[in-house]
Design a protein around this motif. Structure first.
Motif, PDB file in Angstrom:
ATOM      1  N   UNK A   1      16.112  -4.538 -52.628  1.00  0.00           N
ATOM      2  CA  UNK A   1      16.252  -5.993 -52.480  1.00  0.00           C
ATOM      3  C   UNK A   1      16.144  -6.697 -53.828  1.00  0.00           C
ATOM      4  N   UNK A   2      15.177  -6.276 -54.647  1.00  0.00           N
ATOM      5  CA  UNK A   2      15.016  -6.879 -55.983  1.00  0.00           C
ATOM      6  C   UNK A   2      16.253  -6.644 -56.833  1.00  0.00           C
ATOM      7  N   UNK A   3      16.761  -5.408 -56.770  1.00  0.00           N
ATOM      8  CA  UNK A   3      17.929  -5.071 -57.595  1.00  0.00           C
ATOM      9  C   UNK A   3      19.120  -5.934 -57.166  1.00  0.00           C
ATOM     10  N   UNK A   4      19.327  -6.036 -55.847  1.00  0.00           N
ATOM     11  CA  UNK A   4      20.494  -6.786 -55.363  1.00  0.00           C
ATOM     12  C   UNK A   4      20.387  -8.269 -55.726  1.00  0.00           C
ATOM     13  N   UNK A   5      19.185  -8.798 -55.567  1.00  0.00           N
ATOM     14  CA  UNK A   5      18.982 -10.216 -55.880  1.00  0.00           C
ATOM     15  C   UNK A   5      19.278 -10.495 -57.359  1.00  0.00           C
ATOM     16  N   UNK A   6      18.781  -9.604 -58.212  1.00  0.00           N
ATOM     17  CA  UNK A   6      18.983  -9.815 -59.657  1.00  0.00           C
ATOM     18  C   UNK A   6      20.472  -9.763 -59.994  1.00  0.00           C
ATOM     19  N   UNK A   7      21.206  -8.855 -59.382  1.00  0.00           N
ATOM     20  CA  UNK A   7      22.636  -8.759 -59.705  1.00  0.00           C
ATOM     21  C   UNK A   7      23.411  -9.941 -59.117  1.00  0.00           C
ATOM     22  N   UNK A   8      23.022 -10.325 -57.889  1.00  0.00           N
ATOM     23  CA  UNK A   8      23.707 -11.482 -57.274  1.00  0.00           C
ATOM     24  C   UNK A   8      23.526 -12.741 -58.112  1.00  0.00           C
ATOM     25  N   UNK A   9      22.398 -12.841 -58.820  1.00  0.00           N
ATOM     26  CA  UNK A   9      22.135 -14.071 -59.586  1.00  0.00           C
ATOM     27  C   UNK A   9      22.937 -14.103 -60.895  1.00  0.00           C
ATOM     28  N   UNK A  10      23.616 -13.026 -61.227  1.00  0.00           N
ATOM     29  CA  UNK A  10      24.396 -13.004 -62.473  1.00  0.00           C
ATOM     30  C   UNK A  10      25.857 -13.349 -62.183  1.00  0.00           C
TER      31      UNK A  10
END
Ligand SMILES: Cc1cc2nc3c(=O)[nH]c(=O)nc-3n(C[C@H](O)[C@H](O)[C@H](O)COP(=O)(O)OP(=O)(O)OC[C@H]3O[C@@H](n4cnc5c(N)ncnc54)[C@H](O)[C@@H]3O)c2cc1C
Length: 458
Positions: free
Chosen positions: A104-113
């Protein structure tokens, strides 16, 4: 495909780390992930950076090679290390995570870019422009074929096995006891199934005689030495498991106040503490036999299985022949291979290659030459090991001090101080290298790590 957009194939540990390193520098990335439409034999979800087996990133000790590589990566703002720390759960001296929270953390960080677009699609050929192939050990057949065509050989592989996961409330906690080896970490980080000599010998007999799953192998089975199935270890001798993953040292059964003859440990697998995996108990036995053998063990009569152990094929290329120490293909330097397919083994090692590829791809896009990490550092030692031409037979490797450039001869260093000496040199060299190459590095963080190892080393 535009020249300045990097195509990254595979949304696993290496691909996500590489995408983050590029995306946060404003470089456009298309990250391709074939799940959920096309599945692999072991992934169970459609999430990015899914941990397919254990939920552990192994040791977190500062002078342990696996603890060291995490610190080197953190100095470059590694997404995988940040996500692991943000989703960590107690595991003694190891860094273990809640797998859902982690991805979840990984996906959130990538979605925010804004620079990163996720495309849910299988890629079947190596892209012609700048690309990073991070399709993992279970790379789809079509892409594997395209890689092998590009390389002009059949590629390499070995077989790997994963361990069963058990539901907590199906264990008999009158028998299975909570305790960490030598009292490290919290007492409840591990559960332990104590075995008497008779129970251990029966388990050994069961493992060597039980039915093993057949696999579609055209060639003889080759296993990775660091992740042997328990039954293969049992074949090697009656005591192999007792001195390996089932060792009882540092554990005392509270019912008897004695060290058991052997112990099977379980490690927490999710935040909710409802899933526990059998540590080091990876297996290729048929599922019925796994249930039968494990339910005979103390405290396991009613064990419910979240997942059974299984075996799978693991694809990697002959990196010594085909890759530069920057992970570029020798015959197509705009393409890099990252992660397990490049010849490293392990979650953190795979992510570290993604990180090196991301940093170097950013350099190339901006007109700079890629740089080779020093072989005195944990990341650089992997790059050197997998591209070193002198191996008798290449086997994917975990990070360990045996693959580092040896410490300089002359000065005698006590055995107990060697790990620290390797770690100090690694962090000092990494800092010098990053500053000389103008790579963004968190200098204060590295200096703090150095000071913790040796106040005079900063
Ligand atoms: C069954 C198994 C158990 C393992 N257990 C452990 C363990 O317990 N601890 C450990 O440290 N390491 C373990 N490993 C080793 C390994 O380090 C991990 O597999 C790690 O996830 C590798 O990272 P990666 O990024 O290279 O590949 P992955 O994390 O597997 O990511 C590759 C991604 O690429 C996608 N993909 C594949 N082909 C294509 C295509 N053609 N187009 C688009 N997408 C594609 C896949 O769906 C996947 O999401 C295990 C490996 C396997 C297979």
């Amino acid at each position: 495909m535009s020249e300045s957009c990097i195509e990254i194939i595979g949304g696993g540990l290496a691909g996500c780390e590489a995408a983050y390193q590029l995306g946060k520098r404003g470089i456009a990335v298309r990250l391709y992930e074939m799940r959920p439409d096309r599945k692999t034999a072991v992934h169970q979800t459609d999430r990015l950076a899914e941990l397919v087996c254990s939920n552990s990133f192994r040791s977190d000790e500062r002078d342990h090679p696996v603890g060291l590589i995490k610190r080197e990566m953190a100095a470059f703002d590694s997404l995988i290390v940040k996500a692991a720390r943000a989703s960590s759960i107690p595991a003694g001296g190891a860094l273990a995570v809640d797998r859902e929270a982690f991805s979840g953390h990984v996906m959130q960080a990538l979605e925010s870019l804004n620079a990163v677009s996720l495309i849910r699609q299988e890629v079947t050929e190596i892209p012609p422009g700048f690309s990073i192939i991070a399709a993992g050990p279970l790379c789809s057949d079509a892409l594997a074929q395209s890689v092998h065509q590009q390389l002009g050989d059949t590629g390499l592989y070995f077989y790997d096995a994963i361990a069963p996961v058990i539901e907590y409330d199906s264990l008999d906690l009158e028998v299975v006891f909570a305790q960490s080896r030598y009292g490290k970490g919290e007492g409840s980080d591990y559960l332990n199934i104590p075995l008497s000599k008779a129970q251990y010998l029966e388990l050994h007999r069961d493992l060597v005689t039980a039915e093993r799953a057949e696999i579609k192998a055209h060639d003889s089975l080759k296993f990775f030495e660091g992740c042997l199935p328990v039954e293969v270890m049992a074949d090697r001798g009656v005591d192999t498991l007792r001195f390996g993953p089932l060792k009882p040292v540092g554990l005392t059964d509270p019912r008897t106040d004695q060290q058991p003859y052997a112990v099977i440990q379980l490690r927490q697998d999710n935040y909710a503490r409802s899933h526990w995996n059998l540590v080091g108990f990876q297996t290729q036995l048929k599922w019925g036999d796994q249930r039968r053998i494990l339910q005979k063990l103390p405290g396991m009569a009613n064990a419910r299985f979240v997942r059974f152990g299984m075996i799978h094929r693991n694809t990697f290329v002959d990196s010594t022949k085909h890759l530069l120490p920057t992970f570029q293909l020798k015959n197509h330097p705009q393409c890099m291979l990252a992660g397990q397919i490049s010849g490293v083994e392990g979650y953190i090692e795979s992510a570290s290659v993604g990180l090196m590829c991301g940093l170097n791809m950013a350099r190339m896009i901006r007109g700079h030459a890629p740089v080779v990490f020093p072989s005195t550092t944990a990341m650089g030692s992997l790059a050197h090991y997998v591209t070193f031409q002198g191996h008798r037979e290449l086997q994917p490797t975990n990070v360990n001090y045996g693959i580092f450039e040896p410490l300089p001869p002359g000065k005698k260093i006590k055995r107990s101080d060697r790990r620290r000496a390797y770690a100090i040199r690694a962090l000092q060299d990494l800092l010098r290298f990053a500053l000389a190459s103008e790579l963004d590095i968190d200098e204060p963080f590295l200096r703090t790590q150095l000071a913790e190892l040796e106040p005079t080393a900063v």
